[in-house]
Design a protein around this motif. Sequence first.
Motif, PDB file in Angstrom:
ATOM      1  N   HIS A   1     -16.344  54.276  67.205  1.00 22.80           N
ATOM      2  CA  HIS A   1     -16.051  53.088  66.920  1.00 22.80           C
ATOM      3  C   HIS A   1     -17.113  52.249  65.921  1.00 22.80           C
ATOM      4  O   HIS A   1     -16.891  51.100  65.764  1.00 22.80           O
ATOM      5  CB  HIS A   1     -15.373  52.265  67.694  1.00 22.80           C
ATOM      6  CG  HIS A   1     -14.571  52.735  68.673  1.00 22.80           C
ATOM      7  ND1 HIS A   1     -14.439  53.312  69.906  1.00 22.80           N
ATOM      8  CD2 HIS A   1     -13.035  52.892  68.508  1.00 22.80           C
ATOM      9  CE1 HIS A   1     -13.297  53.936  70.460  1.00 22.80           C
ATOM     10  NE2 HIS A   1     -12.625  53.444  69.422  1.00 22.80           N
TER      11      HIS A   1
ATOM     12  N   HIS B   1     -12.747  49.707  64.314  1.00 22.47           N
ATOM     13  CA  HIS B   1     -12.767  48.624  65.242  1.00 22.47           C
ATOM     14  C   HIS B   1     -12.144  47.100  64.754  1.00 22.47           C
ATOM     15  O   HIS B   1     -12.324  46.397  65.755  1.00 22.47           O
ATOM     16  CB  HIS B   1     -14.237  48.392  66.037  1.00 22.47           C
ATOM     17  CG  HIS B   1     -15.148  47.707  65.102  1.00 22.47           C
ATOM     18  ND1 HIS B   1     -15.990  48.584  64.539  1.00 22.47           N
ATOM     19  CD2 HIS B   1     -15.352  46.443  64.973  1.00 22.47           C
ATOM     20  CE1 HIS B   1     -16.853  47.815  63.894  1.00 22.47           C
ATOM     21  NE2 HIS B   1     -16.505  46.270  64.070  1.00 22.47           N
TER      22      HIS B   1
ATOM     23  N   THR C   1     -14.729  48.340  72.026  1.00 20.70           N
ATOM     24  CA  THR C   1     -13.650  48.867  71.913  1.00 20.70           C
ATOM     25  C   THR C   1     -13.043  49.890  73.120  1.00 20.70           C
ATOM     26  O   THR C   1     -12.050  49.279  73.704  1.00 20.70           O
ATOM     27  CB  THR C   1     -13.425  49.621  70.446  1.00 20.70           C
ATOM     28  OG1 THR C   1     -14.009  48.717  69.476  1.00 20.70           O
ATOM     29  CG2 THR C   1     -11.939  49.970  70.548  1.00 20.70           C
ATOM     30  N   CYS C   2     -13.877  50.744  73.308  1.00 25.45           N
ATOM     31  CA  CYS C   2     -13.226  51.623  74.386  1.00 25.45           C
ATOM     32  C   CYS C   2     -13.990  51.506  75.632  1.00 25.45           C
ATOM     33  O   CYS C   2     -13.694  52.327  76.538  1.00 25.45           O
ATOM     34  CB  CYS C   2     -13.339  53.129  73.824  1.00 25.45           C
ATOM     35  SG  CYS C   2     -15.149  53.698  73.596  1.00 25.45           S
TER      36      CYS C   2
ATOM     37  N   PHE D   1     -20.956  49.020  69.566  1.00 25.72           N
ATOM     38  CA  PHE D   1     -19.867  50.157  69.529  1.00 25.72           C
ATOM     39  C   PHE D   1     -20.360  51.581  69.603  1.00 25.72           C
ATOM     40  O   PHE D   1     -21.612  51.739  69.449  1.00 25.72           O
ATOM     41  CB  PHE D   1     -19.101  49.909  68.323  1.00 25.72           C
ATOM     42  CG  PHE D   1     -18.580  48.641  67.851  1.00 25.72           C
ATOM     43  CD1 PHE D   1     -17.160  48.375  68.697  1.00 25.72           C
ATOM     44  CD2 PHE D   1     -18.968  47.705  67.344  1.00 25.72           C
ATOM     45  CE1 PHE D   1     -16.449  47.246  68.400  1.00 25.72           C
ATOM     46  CE2 PHE D   1     -18.439  46.625  67.035  1.00 25.72           C
ATOM     47  CZ  PHE D   1     -17.308  46.367  67.611  1.00 25.72           C
TER      48      PHE D   1
END
Length: 171
Positions: A136, A142, A114-115, A132
């Motif tokens: 997340h 997520h 995600t990030c 993750f």
Amino acid sequence: MESHDETGCQAPEGPILCVNNCGFFGSAATMNMCSKCHKAMILNQEQAQLAASSIGSIVHGSSGGTGKEPIIAGSVDLQVGPVEIKKFSMEPSSGSSFGFAGVKAKEGPKRCTTCNKRVGLTGFNCRCGNLFCAVHRYSDKHDCPFDYRTAAREAIAKANPVVKAEKLDKI
């Protein structure tokens, strides 16, 4: 004190380099080779003796094959030359029918899907198959596509089978 000429002992003039030109120093006890080259030469001689005895047993047709026959020690003349270094690449070729299917090349650092934060060993693998970070890791953070409800129903149904007793005749 006696001089070296009287005793017959001579001090070495200086350090002697290995005869295989590996860059290390050799000694007279190891035939002017360094310890690594000397061990490699001994190993090669033993392998040559084993190969010669196995070829001889195949040629002579002895099928004793227990492997417990003593190997007769003898002298084998081997020419030890410089060692060639060959590099093998781990990249699979397109024309190869065999290879390392389960071996992956070393990838970069592990990152959150995600990030894109580096997670290293502290990453969390989700049931959706992604990796993750701690923020997340939960499915609601997520937007996980995995269907937890159906998976739980199937697990409960598998763990608790329906038990039906036979019907009894009423009197």
